[in-house]
Design a protein around this motif. Structure first.
Motif, PDB file in Angstrom:
ATOM      1  N   CYS A   1     -20.156 -27.851 -66.697  1.00 29.11           N
ATOM      2  CA  CYS A   1     -20.965 -27.205 -65.667  1.00 29.11           C
ATOM      3  C   CYS A   1     -20.718 -25.705 -65.716  1.00 29.11           C
ATOM      4  N   VAL A   2     -21.788 -24.963 -65.904  1.00 25.44           N
ATOM      5  CA  VAL A   2     -21.693 -23.507 -65.962  1.00 25.44           C
ATOM      6  C   VAL A   2     -22.517 -22.910 -64.826  1.00 25.44           C
ATOM      7  N   ALA A   3     -21.995 -21.885 -64.200  1.00 25.26           N
ATOM      8  CA  ALA A   3     -22.732 -21.161 -63.163  1.00 25.26           C
ATOM      9  C   ALA A   3     -23.383 -19.956 -63.809  1.00 25.26           C
ATOM     10  N   HIS A   4     -24.690 -19.926 -63.803  1.00 23.85           N
ATOM     11  CA  HIS A   4     -25.410 -18.826 -64.431  1.00 23.85           C
ATOM     12  C   HIS A   4     -25.490 -17.644 -63.493  1.00 23.85           C
ATOM     13  N   GLY A   5     -25.032 -16.511 -63.975  1.00 21.97           N
ATOM     14  CA  GLY A   5     -25.162 -15.291 -63.201  1.00 21.97           C
ATOM     15  C   GLY A   5     -24.044 -15.065 -62.212  1.00 21.97           C
ATOM     16  N   PHE A   6     -23.124 -16.038 -62.057  1.00 26.89           N
ATOM     17  CA  PHE A   6     -22.030 -15.900 -61.097  1.00 26.89           C
ATOM     18  C   PHE A   6     -20.756 -16.429 -61.724  1.00 26.89           C
ATOM     19  N   THR A   7     -19.641 -15.932 -61.248  1.00 29.89           N
ATOM     20  CA  THR A   7     -18.390 -16.549 -61.668  1.00 29.89           C
ATOM     21  C   THR A   7     -18.226 -17.857 -60.915  1.00 29.89           C
ATOM     22  N   LEU A   8     -17.569 -18.799 -61.578  1.00 30.39           N
ATOM     23  CA  LEU A   8     -17.420 -20.132 -60.991  1.00 30.39           C
ATOM     24  C   LEU A   8     -16.258 -20.105 -60.028  1.00 30.39           C
ATOM     25  N   ASN A   9     -16.421 -19.344 -58.962  1.00 36.56           N
ATOM     26  CA  ASN A   9     -15.310 -19.117 -58.061  1.00 36.56           C
ATOM     27  C   ASN A   9     -15.613 -19.649 -56.674  1.00 36.56           C
TER      28      ASN A   9
ATOM     29  N   SER B   1     -14.410 -45.505 -57.219  1.00 35.21           N
ATOM     30  CA  SER B   1     -15.124 -46.090 -58.347  1.00 35.21           C
ATOM     31  C   SER B   1     -14.751 -45.454 -59.688  1.00 35.21           C
ATOM     32  N   VAL B   2     -14.164 -44.255 -59.661  1.00 40.95           N
ATOM     33  CA  VAL B   2     -13.843 -43.579 -60.913  1.00 40.95           C
ATOM     34  C   VAL B   2     -12.367 -43.224 -61.034  1.00 40.95           C
ATOM     35  N   LYS B   3     -11.600 -43.505 -60.005  1.00 43.71           N
ATOM     36  CA  LYS B   3     -10.192 -43.107 -59.988  1.00 43.71           C
ATOM     37  C   LYS B   3      -9.444 -43.704 -61.186  1.00 43.71           C
ATOM     38  N   GLY B   4      -8.710 -42.839 -61.858  1.00 44.59           N
ATOM     39  CA  GLY B   4      -7.963 -43.279 -63.022  1.00 44.59           C
ATOM     40  C   GLY B   4      -8.752 -43.212 -64.321  1.00 44.59           C
ATOM     41  N   ARG B   5     -10.054 -42.972 -64.226  1.00 47.83           N
ATOM     42  CA  ARG B   5     -10.898 -42.896 -65.423  1.00 47.83           C
ATOM     43  C   ARG B   5     -11.548 -41.518 -65.598  1.00 47.83           C
ATOM     44  N   PHE B   6     -11.865 -40.846 -64.510  1.00 48.92           N
ATOM     45  CA  PHE B   6     -12.519 -39.533 -64.556  1.00 48.92           C
ATOM     46  C   PHE B   6     -11.533 -38.459 -64.119  1.00 48.92           C
ATOM     47  N   THR B   7     -11.667 -37.285 -64.750  1.00 54.55           N
ATOM     48  CA  THR B   7     -10.830 -36.144 -64.395  1.00 54.55           C
ATOM     49  C   THR B   7     -11.688 -34.889 -64.330  1.00 54.55           C
ATOM     50  N   VAL B   8     -11.601 -34.175 -63.218  1.00 57.83           N
ATOM     51  CA  VAL B   8     -12.308 -32.904 -63.073  1.00 57.83           C
ATOM     52  C   VAL B   8     -11.297 -31.776 -63.273  1.00 57.83           C
ATOM     53  N   PHE B   9     -11.693 -30.775 -64.044  1.00 58.47           N
ATOM     54  CA  PHE B   9     -10.822 -29.629 -64.254  1.00 58.47           C
ATOM     55  C   PHE B   9     -11.680 -28.427 -64.617  1.00 58.47           C
ATOM     56  N   ARG B  10     -11.077 -27.246 -64.522  1.00 59.75           N
ATOM     57  CA  ARG B  10     -11.860 -26.029 -64.757  1.00 59.75           C
ATOM     58  C   ARG B  10     -11.155 -25.123 -65.764  1.00 59.75           C
ATOM     59  N   ASP B  11     -11.972 -24.331 -66.411  1.00 58.00           N
ATOM     60  CA  ASP B  11     -11.501 -23.274 -67.293  1.00 58.00           C
ATOM     61  C   ASP B  11     -12.087 -21.972 -66.755  1.00 58.00           C
ATOM     62  N   ALA B  12     -11.289 -21.243 -65.995  1.00 56.14           N
ATOM     63  CA  ALA B  12     -11.802 -20.037 -65.346  1.00 56.14           C
ATOM     64  C   ALA B  12     -12.264 -19.009 -66.372  1.00 56.14           C
ATOM     65  N   ALA B  13     -11.557 -18.909 -67.477  1.00 57.35           N
ATOM     66  CA  ALA B  13     -11.921 -17.928 -68.501  1.00 57.35           C
ATOM     67  C   ALA B  13     -13.285 -18.235 -69.093  1.00 57.35           C
ATOM     68  N   ALA B  14     -13.605 -19.519 -69.186  1.00 62.77           N
ATOM     69  CA  ALA B  14     -14.892 -19.938 -69.734  1.00 62.77           C
ATOM     70  C   ALA B  14     -15.953 -20.098 -68.654  1.00 62.77           C
ATOM     71  N   ASN B  15     -15.555 -19.874 -67.389  1.00 63.74           N
ATOM     72  CA  ASN B  15     -16.496 -20.009 -66.272  1.00 63.74           C
ATOM     73  C   ASN B  15     -17.152 -21.386 -66.258  1.00 63.74           C
ATOM     74  N   THR B  16     -16.341 -22.399 -66.547  1.00 62.07           N
ATOM     75  CA  THR B  16     -16.871 -23.752 -66.715  1.00 62.07           C
ATOM     76  C   THR B  16     -15.989 -24.762 -65.994  1.00 62.07           C
ATOM     77  N   VAL B  17     -16.640 -25.747 -65.410  1.00 62.92           N
ATOM     78  CA  VAL B  17     -15.940 -26.896 -64.841  1.00 62.92           C
ATOM     79  C   VAL B  17     -16.335 -28.119 -65.647  1.00 62.92           C
ATOM     80  N   TYR B  18     -15.379 -28.971 -65.908  1.00 64.29           N
ATOM     81  CA  TYR B  18     -15.609 -30.132 -66.764  1.00 64.29           C
ATOM     82  C   TYR B  18     -15.384 -31.433 -65.997  1.00 64.29           C
ATOM     83  N   LEU B  19     -15.998 -32.479 -66.495  1.00 71.62           N
ATOM     84  CA  LEU B  19     -15.704 -33.831 -66.035  1.00 71.62           C
ATOM     85  C   LEU B  19     -15.414 -34.668 -67.270  1.00 71.62           C
ATOM     86  N   GLN B  20     -14.161 -35.025 -67.427  1.00 73.05           N
ATOM     87  CA  GLN B  20     -13.768 -35.917 -68.527  1.00 73.05           C
ATOM     88  C   GLN B  20     -13.902 -37.355 -68.038  1.00 73.05           C
ATOM     89  N   MET B  21     -14.725 -38.126 -68.718  1.00 77.31           N
ATOM     90  CA  MET B  21     -14.992 -39.496 -68.317  1.00 77.31           C
ATOM     91  C   MET B  21     -14.511 -40.426 -69.416  1.00 77.31           C
TER      92      MET B  21
END
Length: 125
Positions: A21-29, A62-82
């Motif tokens: 997930c990328v925020a266009h035009g804004f920092t993901l803050n 429903s997703v606990k233990g299988r999905f992980t949300v994390f962010r990379d501030a330098a890349a201005n991106t949030v991820y969902l590992q499924m």
């Protein structure tokens, strides 16, 4: 704010995908940001959310233990590992954020103030 989710596709049961997930035009803050999904005919479900204030995450049962949300501030991106995906995970996935509240639990359960286009995840053999 424009939030763009990507990374969806077709995967076999038991497989993995990573959404971005990328925020266009804004920092993901945003105080809180996370992932939601929706199946036609069903309510939107908050699956994994993250507080930018303290990095506390919330995952739905429903997703606990299988999905992980994390962010990379330098890349201005949030991820969902499924991981260990099942056919029940098939849905359109969206990223959403809350502009004022920082609770990951509240974001996932009460919904975002901003969200954008989703990406389709299909789990099928």
């Amino acid at each position: 704010v424009q939030l763009q989710a990507s990374g969806g596709g077709l995967v076999q049961p038991g497989g993995s995908l990573r959404l971005s997930c990328v925020a266009h035009g804004f920092t993901l803050n945003f105080p809180a940001i996370g992932w939601f999904r929706q199946v036609p005919g069903k309510e939107r479900e908050g699956v994994s959310c993250l507080s930018s204030l303290n990095d506390i995450t919330y995952d739905s049962d429903s997703v606990k233990g299988r999905f992980t949300v994390f962010r990379d501030a330098a890349a201005n991106t949030v991820y969902l590992q499924m991981d260990n995906l099942t056919p029940d995970d098939t849905a359109v996935y969206y990223c959403g954020a809350h502009l004022t509240h920082s609770s990951s639990y509240a974001l996932c359960n009460n919904g975002p103030t901003d969200w954008g286009r989703g990406t389709l995840v299909t789990v099928s053999s």
